[in-house]
Design a protein around this motif. Sequence first.
Motif, PDB file in Angstrom:
ATOM      1  N   PHE A 120      32.715  46.826  43.164  1.00 22.16           N
ATOM      2  CA  PHE A 120      32.127  45.557  43.587  1.00 22.16           C
ATOM      3  C   PHE A 120      32.017  45.552  45.109  1.00 22.16           C
ATOM      4  O   PHE A 120      32.959  45.944  45.811  1.00 22.16           O
ATOM      5  N   VAL A 121      30.883  45.083  45.616  1.00 20.87           N
ATOM      6  CA  VAL A 121      30.657  45.022  47.062  1.00 20.87           C
ATOM      7  C   VAL A 121      30.165  43.633  47.440  1.00 20.87           C
ATOM      8  O   VAL A 121      29.248  43.093  46.812  1.00 20.87           O
ATOM      9  N   TRP A 122      30.793  43.048  48.447  1.00 18.30           N
ATOM     10  CA  TRP A 122      30.432  41.710  48.952  1.00 18.30           C
ATOM     11  C   TRP A 122      30.269  41.792  50.466  1.00 18.30           C
ATOM     12  O   TRP A 122      31.169  42.252  51.168  1.00 18.30           O
ATOM     13  N   GLY A 148      38.540  38.436  46.700  1.00 18.01           N
ATOM     14  CA  GLY A 148      38.436  39.299  47.873  1.00 18.01           C
ATOM     15  C   GLY A 148      38.695  38.566  49.179  1.00 18.01           C
ATOM     16  O   GLY A 148      39.417  39.075  50.047  1.00 18.01           O
ATOM     17  N   THR A 149      38.126  37.384  49.327  1.00 22.50           N
ATOM     18  CA  THR A 149      38.358  36.632  50.560  1.00 22.50           C
ATOM     19  C   THR A 149      39.812  36.178  50.636  1.00 22.50           C
ATOM     20  O   THR A 149      40.404  36.161  51.723  1.00 22.50           O
ATOM     21  N   SER A 150      40.410  35.854  49.503  1.00 21.70           N
ATOM     22  CA  SER A 150      41.830  35.490  49.490  1.00 21.70           C
ATOM     23  C   SER A 150      42.690  36.686  49.896  1.00 21.70           C
ATOM     24  O   SER A 150      43.657  36.546  50.652  1.00 21.70           O
ATOM     25  N   GLN A 183      29.884  35.838  36.569  1.00 16.70           N
ATOM     26  CA  GLN A 183      31.175  35.157  36.716  1.00 16.70           C
ATOM     27  C   GLN A 183      32.170  36.034  37.460  1.00 16.70           C
ATOM     28  O   GLN A 183      32.918  35.555  38.326  1.00 16.70           O
ATOM     29  N   LEU A 184      32.180  37.327  37.137  1.00 17.86           N
ATOM     30  CA  LEU A 184      33.094  38.243  37.811  1.00 17.86           C
ATOM     31  C   LEU A 184      32.721  38.425  39.283  1.00 17.86           C
ATOM     32  O   LEU A 184      33.597  38.585  40.138  1.00 17.86           O
ATOM     33  N   GLN A 185      31.431  38.394  39.578  1.00 18.90           N
ATOM     34  CA  GLN A 185      31.009  38.497  40.975  1.00 18.90           C
ATOM     35  C   GLN A 185      31.486  37.289  41.783  1.00 18.90           C
ATOM     36  O   GLN A 185      31.954  37.437  42.920  1.00 18.90           O
ATOM     37  N   ARG A 186      31.363  36.103  41.192  1.00 23.68           N
ATOM     38  CA  ARG A 186      31.842  34.898  41.886  1.00 23.68           C
ATOM     39  C   ARG A 186      33.363  34.963  42.063  1.00 23.68           C
ATOM     40  O   ARG A 186      33.895  34.577  43.113  1.00 23.68           O
TER      41      ARG A 186
END
Length: 241
Positions: A164-166, A121-123, A112-115
């Motif tokens: 966290f990495v995306w 992040g994108t925001s 859930q935290l990754q989503r």
Amino acid sequence: MHARSFPALSMIGRVVAVLLAVFLVSACQSSVKHVETIKRPGNSTRIVLMPLDVELSELSAAGMKEPKAEWTEAARRHLAVAFDEQQADLGLSIAAFDESKAKPEVVDTLHQLQRLHEKVGTSAMIHHFFDVKKLPAKHGKFDWTLGTDARTLKEATGGDYALFVWVRDSYASGGRVALMVAAAVLGVGVQGGTQVGFASLVDLETGDIVWFNRLMRGAGDLRTVEPARETAKVLLADFPK
């Protein structure tokens, strides 16, 4: 250099792609840092690297993006090794989170935290870095959080921070490359590609993002070892000392 295209993103990610089409240069990367220093390993501060949220895909001649599992797995392996190597250069203790040893409820919270991290992040990429999209209510401050559910990870790992990495990355197929070449001859631009990503250091007590770094460029190849190392280095540039 591989021909590339915008990756398959969420709705917010597609907005980022549109902004990139306007603002993209050969390399564009900058960070926001709210903590100048973090405790060194001798002071028992622990950073936990969350499972990497990475996806690689191939762009067809028609512009359809097909996720590639083999490429994605290779990218995750290469980046995991690269981040492990980076901790020595940074003088940090970064331990990878092991989902297989965690309780189901902890793994569920992690997912859930990754989503949420993807959306936040994108925001942040849209509303903090681009002047035309800045949110007046934030008064120019970088004020983003994953919320207090992050404490679940603190309790489960004993960590003080989570990293966290995306990353979303894609590569044009042979057909797409041919189309790009033919279009160029006619003076028509067909979108090449970009590597889009961000890394966030999250205070596990509050859930607040205390350091954030973005990556937007038309270079790199996460399918191979050395370029993945370079991407990891760029994502961790200006990390708190």
